[in-house]
Design a protein around this motif. Structure first.
Motif, mmCIF file in Angstrom:
data_model
loop_
_atom_site.group_PDB
_atom_site.id
_atom_site.type_symbol
_atom_site.label_atom_id
_atom_site.label_comp_id
_atom_site.label_asym_id
_atom_site.label_seq_id
_atom_site.Cartn_x
_atom_site.Cartn_y
_atom_site.Cartn_z
ATOM 1 N N LEU A 64 0.825 -1.213 0.000
ATOM 2 C CA LEU A 64 0.000 0.000 0.000
ATOM 3 C C LEU A 64 0.861 1.267 0.000
ATOM 4 N N ASP A 65 2.126 1.115 0.331
ATOM 5 C CA ASP A 65 3.033 2.271 0.329
ATOM 6 C C ASP A 65 3.575 2.574 -1.051
ATOM 7 N N LYS A 66 3.421 1.618 -1.944
ATOM 8 C CA LYS A 66 3.994 1.781 -3.286
ATOM 9 C C LYS A 66 3.082 2.638 -4.156
ATOM 10 N N SER A 67 3.673 3.184 -5.178
ATOM 11 C CA SER A 67 2.908 3.980 -6.126
ATOM 12 C C SER A 67 3.452 3.713 -7.530
ATOM 13 N N PRO A 68 2.579 3.350 -8.498
ATOM 14 C CA PRO A 68 1.140 3.137 -8.318
ATOM 15 C C PRO A 68 0.854 1.830 -7.581
ATOM 16 N N LEU A 69 -0.329 1.731 -7.068
ATOM 17 C CA LEU A 69 -0.714 0.525 -6.343
ATOM 18 C C LEU A 69 -0.898 -0.645 -7.312
ATOM 19 N N ASP A 70 -0.436 -1.805 -6.881
ATOM 20 C CA ASP A 70 -0.627 -3.022 -7.681
ATOM 21 C C ASP A 70 -1.853 -3.728 -7.100
ATOM 22 N N PHE A 71 -3.012 -3.443 -7.670
ATOM 23 C CA PHE A 71 -4.249 -3.957 -7.107
ATOM 24 C C PHE A 71 -4.348 -5.483 -7.203
ATOM 25 N N ALA A 72 -3.753 -6.032 -8.234
ATOM 26 C CA ALA A 72 -3.794 -7.494 -8.386
ATOM 27 C C ALA A 72 -3.025 -8.164 -7.250
ATOM 28 N N LYS A 73 -1.885 -7.586 -6.927
ATOM 29 C CA LYS A 73 -1.065 -8.143 -5.838
ATOM 30 C C LYS A 73 -1.782 -7.969 -4.504
ATOM 31 N N LEU A 74 -2.334 -6.774 -4.302
ATOM 32 C CA LEU A 74 -3.065 -6.497 -3.053
ATOM 33 C C LEU A 74 -4.231 -7.471 -2.908
#
Lengths: 150, 150
Positions: A64-74
């Motif tokens: 969640l700290d990364k940008s852009p967010l990797d929604f698939a990983k999340l």
């Protein structure tokens, strides 16, 4: 008499976990798996859940700290987390997992972050309450001990 | 001594699918086996405990690769419970490869999130049943009743 009172206290504490929506029927299933060969099965599994899920919580926090967010990983992390949370009957935690995944599908980063904060609160609250319950249950011992005649 | 021959007779009867008493319902008494394929240690332990509580001899592995290796080594299972999220090769692909080697076990997809798309993917790959986690005592008992009744 004192013993009976303690057992009632344990029973009330247990019931409150369900009444507050922290636990669901799956917890009862785990209790049904407990027997003489595995008298502490529930506590062991819940302890393992908190130990093992700390890794996933950390992974999600970092993701969640990364940008852009990797929604698939999340989503994948949360899918795993939801699996084990639901397996121990962690009802509110499971609900937050579901909500988080919906935000992932919608690509809503803020929603994910907000929900994750709430999830961590529910996760910590449940831990505190079940640890207190297990501690008291261990101190008081099984019901049979209390009923044993002198 | 009677005991060894009784045991031998029992073994022979079991192989023939009839009970030592002569009735043909011994299929219901034979030992069923299961393999849990899940990378989550909590789910591994709980699903194994649930299956074993229903008299099913259960092993678990943490990946689809390990499951395929085990099957390739000659191990047979009546039931294979597969999660969606697995390292390297997901549950759908694992199922596809298990069916591709000619395996006819009853395969259950046991996954944390119900999703029509996931369900269809699993069914297309060859699972017999799609179950949303958590796996319950009731569900396993129902599956066992079905299997025992042929």
């Amino acid at each position: 008499m004192d013993r009976n009172k303690q057992h009632r206290q344990v029973a009330l504490m247990r019931q409150s976990l369900f009444d507050q929506g922290l636990l669901d029927e799956q917890f009862v299933q785990l209790e049904e798996l407990q027997d003489e060969a595995n008298p502490n099965f529930v506590e062991e599994v819940v302890t393992l859940f908190y130990r093992d899920s700390a890794r996933l919580i950390l992974n999600i926090d970092q993701a969640l700290d990364k940008s852009p967010l990797d929604f698939a990983k999340l989503d994948s992390y949360m899918h795993q987390f939801k699996g084990s949370a639901s397996s121990i009957g962690a009802k509110k935690v499971k609900s937050e997992c579901t909500l988080f995944r919906e935000y992932c599908k919608a690509g809503n980063g803020e929603g994910c972050k907000r929900t994750f904060q709430q999830l961590k609160k529910e996760y910590a609250l449940l831990r505190k309450k079940v640890e207190t319950y297990f501690q008291l249950a261990r101190q008081v011992g099984p019901v049979e001990t209390a009923c044993r005649s002198k | 001594m009677e005991l060894p021959s009784k045991i031998n007779n029992n073994d022979k009867s079991i192989q023939q699918g009839i009970s030592p008493s002569g009735s043909r319902d011994l299929i219901s008494n034979r030992k069923f086996t299961a393999l849990v394929v899940d990378s989550d240690p909590i789910c591994q332990i709980i699903e194994k405990a649930i299956l074993e509580s229903q008299g099913v001899e259960t092993q678990f592995v943490g990946s689809g690769i390990d499951a395929l290796d085990l099957l390739a080594s000659g191990a047979n299972f009546d039931i294979i419970a597969i999660a969606w999220v697995l390292p390297m090769m997901n549950g759908v692909e694992t199922t596809r490869r298990i069916r591709a080697i000619g395996n006819h076990s009853k395969i259950l997809a046991v996954t944390a999130c119900f999703d029509e798309r996931k369900k269809q993917a699993f069914l297309d790959a060859g699972v017999d049943e799609f179950i949303e986690k958590p796996l319950t005592l009731e569900k396993v008992a129902s599956i066992m009743r079905e299997m025992k009744n042929g």
